[in-house]
Design an enzyme around this catalytic site. Structure first.
Site, PDB file in Angstrom:
ATOM      1  N   SER A 180      17.693 -12.623   3.071  1.00 43.21           N
ATOM      2  CA  SER A 180      18.358 -11.973   1.944  1.00 43.21           C
ATOM      3  C   SER A 180      19.502 -12.827   1.439  1.00 43.21           C
ATOM      4  O   SER A 180      20.072 -13.638   2.196  1.00 43.21           O
ATOM      5  CB  SER A 180      18.894 -10.607   2.377  1.00 43.21           C
ATOM      6  N   TYR A 193      23.336  -5.167   8.515  1.00 37.09           N
ATOM      7  CA  TYR A 193      22.147  -5.657   7.802  1.00 37.09           C
ATOM      8  C   TYR A 193      22.283  -7.140   7.481  1.00 37.09           C
ATOM      9  O   TYR A 193      21.380  -7.940   7.756  1.00 37.09           O
ATOM     10  CB  TYR A 193      21.963  -4.851   6.512  1.00 37.09           C
TER      11      TYR A 193
END
Length: 288
Positions: A180, A193
């Site tokens: 990401s 995350y």
């Protein structure tokens, strides 16, 4: 050529009270179909895609099928979404094996590989894509159970699945991991995350070196803001409404705009690339 309106729809406020989210409840629906014709880049190959029921995973499954691959999609319990992915794969004349369960469970990951090999006889491509995220603006309030859960889903599963799949992956096989943009710029409300996504970058780079002599390539994709079920399942309604507007392109990306990165990394087009990360993120300039 101007961007088609389907890539920049108006997103109304919405919130889903479950993780992972459900694509069939999203408004508008994410765009999942790549519009270029398949040319057989993955003809008769077998791909395993985690999180393949929806979002980026669905778009990748459809793109792979268009390029001639049979696919196994792994997902938690979003059966209706998985059936839609299966239908799209079948439209391209390819087989789709649906496998539901928790990839944070080591024994389930082992069973996934066993069932794929039993059904298809081999594994050519492994796409480690599934993830979960939970917003918490105050670091001190991140609970231990959430940290463990996020790490189990997002990075432990990659160890479990890859270790089992490698027993059946031969010279020329490929692994593509989903990291990401948060791995590079951080995210104050998604610290656990973002930490898993940073781990995935290191996992990709280290594993690529470890497998280079076996001629198995390992690369990754680091999407920016993409309109997937993870978004309404994670954020409050007003933030969902404005999702993706802060990137230079001024809009969220669609899964169909990310899927070609996976096709490229899974095919011989990227034959001289390993340990690398592609960045479909709407124009953010980040290191790495």
């Amino acid at each position: 050529m101007p961007v088609a309106d389907t890539k920049n729809p108006k997103i109304p406020p919405q919130k889903q009270e479950r993780q992972p989210g459900l694509q069939h409840e999203m408004k508008p629906q994410p765009a999942s179909r790549t519009d270029y014709p398949g040319v057989g880049k993955l003809k008769d190959q077998v791909a395993v895609i985690t999180g393949g029921d929806s979002g980026i995973g669905r778009a990748v499954a459809w793109a792979f099928a268009k390029e001639g691959a049979d696919v196994a999609i792994v997902y938690l319990d979003e059966h209706r979404d998985a059936e839609e992915t299966e239908r799209g794969v079948a439209e391209h004349g390819r087989r789709c094996l649906k496998l539901a369960g928790d990839i944070g469970d080591e024994s389930f990951c082992k069973s996934v590989v066993e069932r794929v090999v039993k059904e298809f006889g081999k594994i050519d491509v492994l796409v480690n894509n599934a993830a979960e995220q939970h917003v918490e603006s105050e670091f001190e309030k991140i609970e231990s159970a959430q940290i463990e859960r996020t790490f189990r889903t997002n990075i432990f599963s990659m160890f479990y699945l890859t270790r089992e799949a490698l027993k059946h992956m031969k010279k020329g096989a490929r692994i593509v991991n989903t990291t990401s943009v948060t791995a590079y710029r951080g995210s104050p409300g998604l610290i656990d995350y973002a930490s898993t996504k940073g781990a995935i970058v290191s996992f990709t780079r280290s594993l690529s070196t470890a497998l280079a002599e076996r001629e198995i390539r390992v690369n990754a994709v680091a999407p920016g803001p993409i309109w997937t079920p993870l978004i309404p399942a994670s954020f409050e309604e007003d933030k969902v409404k404005d999702f993706g507007k802060k990137v230079p392109m001024g809009r969220p990306g669609q899964p169909e705009e990310v899927a070609p990165c996976y096709v490229f990394l899974a095919s011989d087009d990227s034959s001289y690339m390993t340990g690398q990360v592609l960045h479909p993120n709407g124009g953010e300039i980040i290191g790495g």
